[in-house]
Motif scaffolding. Structure first.
Motif, PDB file in Angstrom:
ATOM      1  N   THR A 137       0.813  -1.218   0.000  1.00  0.00           N
ATOM      2  CA  THR A 137       0.000   0.000   0.000  1.00  0.00           C
ATOM      3  C   THR A 137       0.845   1.265   0.000  1.00  0.00           C
ATOM      4  O   THR A 137       0.296   2.376  -0.062  1.00  0.00           O
ATOM      5  N   LYS A 168      -0.294   0.282  -6.932  1.00  0.00           N
ATOM      6  CA  LYS A 168      -0.267  -0.291  -5.594  1.00  0.00           C
ATOM      7  C   LYS A 168      -0.829  -1.706  -5.616  1.00  0.00           C
ATOM      8  O   LYS A 168      -1.788  -1.992  -6.337  1.00  0.00           O
ATOM      9  N   GLY A 169      -0.233  -2.566  -4.832  1.00  0.00           N
ATOM     10  CA  GLY A 169      -0.651  -3.950  -4.779  1.00  0.00           C
ATOM     11  C   GLY A 169       0.047  -4.830  -5.790  1.00  0.00           C
ATOM     12  O   GLY A 169      -0.134  -6.051  -5.780  1.00  0.00           O
TER      13      GLY A 169
END
Length: 864
Positions: free
Chosen positions: A461, A860-861
């Motif tokens: 994150t 993100k991720g």
């Protein structure tokens, strides 16, 4: 040069042992003639006075012994660039069968080789050593006297305090060993004049407050004690990063017990390791330690009368003594240093090429000399001696190879940056910080759990970490340096390593209780032993087990420093760290002592530590501290042992002085860590008195990459920076290329002076600095070593090192005065000459702006 002694003991290698002059006529000075002597000195490695002194006892070097000595000298110096190239080529000619079978046909060559053999065993084979060290010894001269203890301890503690305190400042302020050396002389002379001859007898030896005139051995022991104390402790890196709230925020790191144990551990372990390797990097004549020669020159200047005339530039004779030059140069530099450091600071960072077109961003990226703002392509970037990358005490071949490496790195960094490889264009060129995908300083606390370990969910994150182009270059060439170092040691220095092992084994056998007598027959390895090694045999050696006990003590303290506190780290990291040093210390030590080529273990320790303890930055940090610092301390202490070796101070006296100075300095260093961390905004860009902690920032950056994330995530199969590992393959290729060129062109001076590891380490330098720090240094070394040494050896021998140490000492003292007298009370001069360039306005901003979405790189991720 003194004539050889008549007795067997002092003449050492000069004593005839069943050799015969045969029918070969030995030329004398009259037969050789002035023209021939001028020819012998033409290549700049021996002075006319040295040759004429040797002529008086040339018959002590018969032909058979000459052949044996020259053969060994050639074997040991074939790949050592500090040994004169012309002399080496003549040795090759001399060792040919025809010369040895028909010496009368080559009378002048035979004569020169007799002189070279005699010079090697009666003095030193290296002109740079002969320039600053005397080949004689007075065993009755007192060394470790009461006044040495007082002066050495007081100066050592003051220096340890100042250097440790300002180790977190940028630019740093430090007190060099030459400062202690300078100040010790008048204090020692004062004590010798005013103290009474009161004393006592202990173990059959009298100890007096005033044993006589202050002498060079006392002076050097004080210098060695200062040198053992002055280095700031690497333990400060881990302790400060642990204690500061924006890094690891571990309260126990502020405890004095924790700080002291870890500081003592790395220092003592390093000294124990130094003793274990001294037969490889201290005792052999080829272990010159070029960086120490300025210290020896200053010691000689204080205690020798050298006011005779020597020929120099402009067709003149120069008769200033070293001491007179020192005082004049010291005074001139002390006054001048106030201009670039206070009155007119733009003289220090002379960014005149950026002033030509201050708004052209790309142009300024190339010419700006601010370290993180540009490549520094400025032909004259400074008028500040303190900004030089290295002073002219580096050999010319080292500087040339470093410079070649720096240009290679420039091309590589530019390629990274202007192609935006690895997203480097979003940062400044050579920053040592870790960045996130917004171009900001990486906040490691955002990817750690409550136990300070890596948290995958938090990481996904936040952001992947990114490096600047300069840092990528640094890692690539560090990888190359490690593989190149081992390859180079095996290919180029196997003779020297084998020699040292044979001598160490023989000494071990001689010291066994079963040995029939203390001295065996002369070994072939002693043929080319220089005068300093023979003089040191007159003093009691330090038993190996003394050093081994120190090494074990350092190991035990280190394990206590990790295991007795809530570090969450296994004590095994200390053992593994010291094992890392043990593996690498000999090749690193030989490279350093022979050619001033340094290879630090920090990146390798990070790589291995991160692999051993993935996700645990603290474990990696401890492994790195004991792996890196033990090696660094060992090399530093070995240098001090070499200073004692050159000045003929008893081994046990040096051992005692070093241990006491090191332990006391450790207490001083540990005692001020908390004070260092008390400055306002310390370790941030807004820190008071510029206490920005550059070393700790680099240390933390490495901890993020290698410890928290681990090398697998950063350099593994799917890691962004995996191609940087190609450096491991490039290192041996550079070494083998040099070897192949040498085989192809065996008589090429340029190829002989090509040093692959120096090229690689030169490339490493382009990481936190740029071209501007090396360019002016290179000019000075070309003048000093390339011109003056080759044409005016006697002049160079007398004045080169003393001028360097005078300038360095003046700047060190002026810097301390300026800090306490001007920086703390915030005294300044406000005018355009002190209006330092704003880095961003002159190319210091990143090349690319962050995209409109607020970040670059993967979503993100989806981070690796």
């Amino acid at each position: 040069m003194a004539a050889p002694h008549d007795d067997e003991k002092d003449s050492g290698g000069l004593k005839e042992k069943n050799d015969s002059l045969g029918d070969v006529h030995v030329l004398n000075a009259q037969e050789v003639g002035d023209e021939a002597i001028d020819d012998l000195t033409a290549h700049g490695d021996v002075t006319k006075n040295e040759l004429l002194d040797l002529e008086d006892h040339l018959e002590s070097m018969p032909l058979e012994r000459t052949i044996r000595i020259i053969r060994q000298l050639y074997k040991l110096n074939k790949h050592i660039q500090t040994f004169d190239t012309e002399t080496l080529f003549k040795m090759e000619d001399f060792l040919k069968d025809d010369v040895q079978q028909n010496p009368d046909k080559y009378r002048e060559l035979v004569h020169e080789m007799r002189l070279e053999a005699l010079l090697a065993v009666e003095n030193s084979p290296y002109s740079i050593v002969r320039a600053v060290v005397d080949p004689t010894d007075d065993q009755t001269m007192p060394a470790l006297t009461l006044r040495v203890w007082v002066i050495g301890i007081v100066f050592g503690m003051i220096g340890a305090f100042i250097n440790q305190l300002f180790s977190i400042r940028l630019p740093t302020i430090g007190v060099g060993v030459s400062t202690a050396q300078l100040l010790a002389y008048p204090v020692g002379k004062f004590f010798a004049k005013v103290l009474p001859d009161w004393g006592f007898t202990l173990f059959g030896k009298r100890h007096s407050l005033n044993p006589g005139p202050f002498n060079p051995k006392e002076h050097m022991l004080i210098t060695i004690m200062a040198n053992s104390s002055f280095g700031d402790s690497y333990a400060a890196e881990i302790i400060i990063t642990q204690a500061m709230p924006f890094w690891y925020n571990q309260a126990f790191a502020r405890g004095f017990g924790y700080q002291l144990v870890n500081t003592l551990a790395v220092n003592i372990a390093g000294y124990g390791m130094a003793g274990m390797i001294r037969r490889f990097v201290v005792y052999p004549s080829f272990a010159i330690h070029p960086g120490l020669l300025a210290t020896l020159a200053l010691n000689k200047a204080f205690h020798a009368d050298d006011s005779n005339s020597v020929p120099g530039p402009f067709g003149r004779l120069y008769n200033w003594s070293r001491m007179k030059l020192f005082y004049v140069a010291f005074g001139a530099m002390f006054v001048y240093s106030w201009f670039p450091n206070f009155i007119w600071q733009n003289l220090s960072v002379f960014n005149w090429m950026s002033w030509i077109a201050p708004h052209n961003k790309t142009y300024n990226m190339f010419v700006n000399i601010q370290f993180n703002s540009g490549f520094g392509l400025n032909p004259w970037p400074t008028f500040d001696w303190n900004r030089l990358g290295y002073a002219p005490d580096f050999p010319l071949f080292t500087a040339v190879n470093d410079f070649i490496g720096l240009w290679i790195a420039f091309v590589m960094v530019a390629a990274f940056y202007f192609t935006n490889a690895f997203n480097t264009s979003y940062f400044t060129i050579t920053s040592n910080r870790t960045f996130d995908n917004r171009g900001k300083k990486y906040n490691v606390t955002r990817i750690l759990d409550d136990n300070r370990l890596f948290d995958e969910a938090k990481y996904q994150t936040y952001s992947e970490p990114y490096m600047s182009a300069g840092t990528l270059n640094q890692y690539f060439w560090f990888f190359a340096a490690y593989s190149a170092m081992f390859t180079y040691a095996a290919v180029y220095h196997h003779n020297e390593i084998a020699y040292s092992f044979r001598v160490a084994y023989r000494e071990f056998k001689n010291n066994l209780p079963s040995a029939k007598n203390a001295q065996e027959e002369e070994d072939a390895d002693d043929l080319a032993e220089d005068s300093h090694a023979r003089h040191m045999r007159n003093y009691k050696e330090v038993p190996e087990w003394w050093y081994f006990i120190l090494l074990l003590a350092g190991l035990a303290l280190g394990m206590a420093g990790v295991g007795a506190f809530p570090t969450g780290v296994t004590m095994a990291v200390v053992i593994f760290g010291i094992i890392l040093t043990a593996i690498f210390i000999i090749p690193i030590g030989i490279l350093s002592s022979v050619a001033s080529v340094g290879v630090g273990l920090n990146v390798l320790a990070e790589f291995l530590g991160g692999a051993f303890y993935p996700g645990n930055a603290l474990a990696m940090n401890y492994f790195k501290m004991y792996g890196v610092m033990t090696c660094s301390q060992a090399l530093g202490f070995a240098g001090d042992l070499k200073l004692a070796h050159y000045t003929h101070i008893g081994q046990r006296l040096t051992f005692t002085a070093q241990i006491v100075a090191t332990v006391l300095a450790s207490f001083v260093q540990a005692g001020i860590y908390n004070f260092m961390m008390s400055f306002k905004d310390v370790c941030t860009d807004d820190a008071a008195f510029k206490m920005t902690c550059p070393g700790q920032n680099t240390f933390f950056t490495a901890a993020v990459f290698w410890g928290t994330l681990g090398p697998k995530r950063v350099f593994g199969l799917n890691g962004r920076y995996r191609t940087i590992l190609i450096g491991f393959a490039v290192g041996p290729l550079v070494v083998l290329l040099g070897w192949a060129l040498k085989k192809l062109l065996p008589r090429s001076k340029a190829i002989r002076n090509f040093h692959p590891v120096a090229v690689v380490t030169g490339a490493i330098a382009f990481s936190q600095t740029n071209m501007s720090i090396t360019i002016p240094s290179f000019y000075l070394i070309l003048i000093s070593w390339g011109y003056l040494k080759n044409r005016y050896l006697a002049f160079w021998s007398r004045y080169n090192y003393i001028l360097i140490v005078a300038f360095n000492t003046a700047i060190a003292i002026a810097s301390v005065i300026q800090f306490f007298g001007l920086s703390i009370p915030e005294v300044s001069i406000d005018w355009w000459g002190n209006d330092l360039d704003k880095a961003c306005a002159l190319g210091g901003c990143p090349r690319f702006e962050i995209p409109a979405k607020g970040y670059f790189g993967p979503e993100k991720g989806h981070f690796n």
